[in-house]
Design an enzyme around this catalytic site. Sequence first.
Site, PDB file in Angstrom:
ATOM      1  CG  ASP A 107      21.540  51.606  13.879  1.00 26.22           C
ATOM      2  OD1 ASP A 107      21.707  52.595  13.505  1.00 26.22           O
ATOM      3  OD2 ASP A 107      20.855  50.987  14.666  1.00 26.22           O
TER       4      ASP A 107
HETATM    5  N1  URA Z   1      16.146  51.462  14.621  1.00 24.43           N
HETATM    6  C1  URA Z   1      17.413  51.185  15.224  1.00 24.43           C
HETATM    7  O1  URA Z   1      17.622  50.955  16.212  1.00 24.43           O
HETATM    8  N2  URA Z   1      18.225  50.989  14.025  1.00 24.43           N
HETATM    9  C2  URA Z   1      17.949  50.935  12.896  1.00 24.43           C
HETATM   10  O2  URA Z   1      18.886  50.921  11.883  1.00 24.43           O
HETATM   11  C3  URA Z   1      16.713  51.316  12.457  1.00 24.43           C
HETATM   12  C4  URA Z   1      15.639  51.645  13.482  1.00 24.43           C
END
Ligand code: URA
Length: 243
Positions: A107
């Site tokens: 993310d």
């Molecule tokens: N899980 C998440 O919620 N976000 C990420 O970026 C990676 C794993």
Amino acid sequence: MAKLTLERLLQSQGYGTRKYCRALIFDGALQIDGEVVDDPGFIPADPEKRAYSLDGVAFRYRPQLYLALHKPPNYECSRKPSHHPGVLTLFPDPIRARDVQPVGRLDHDTTGLLLLSDDGAFIHAQTSPRRHVPKYYHASTAEDVSQDLIAHMLAGVQLHDEPAPLKALECSQLGPRLLQIVLEQGKYHQVKRMLAACGNHCAALTRVQIGGLTLQGLGLQEGQWCYLEAEHLAQLRGQAEGE
Ligand code: URA
């Protein structure tokens, strides 16, 4: 396959069109093992073993790219980023000119270890659910971690759009509001959604390890990247050196 002439070699490394690379070579900008070679049609023996420099900047011939980045916050893994710059902007032009893409996604606000490559088979193998590549995250939580939450993460958490509960392979407490979570899957926002479904909230998330490859072992600070060499790819597969 077309012979790997110097102009093709230079083009394959992201230094511009074939015509442009040919002109660079004619101009004497390319050195191989310390000697100027100004014949664009020259075919070097053992191209991967030679030391090249272009305008005095050293490079190695890499038929495929395997890269690791310590992703900073506020960068997007998407190839068409919408709200933040893309992670590829953190790489120099010759790498960006190649067809490099992130292996899976983090993310925009998640930091840590991100792999990138232009090798489709490698990307597929790393992201395939059948390969069970473990990914290690450090998650800071908004509320204190309870033993119930850890038990729930290990037993399996049912998320809205998933057919079956998702389990953490490991979930251990590193501090009152800090967890290490190991997942084999890579579902959308998986850590955040699992923690939310357990009644807590993920305040910050970092990926610290993939397979046996650790961010600490690579020694990368936020925003830094490196090439993955054979020993790193072996660590990724969980193999010790020499195996
Ligand atoms: N899980 C998440 O919620 N976000 C990420 O970026 C990676 C794993």
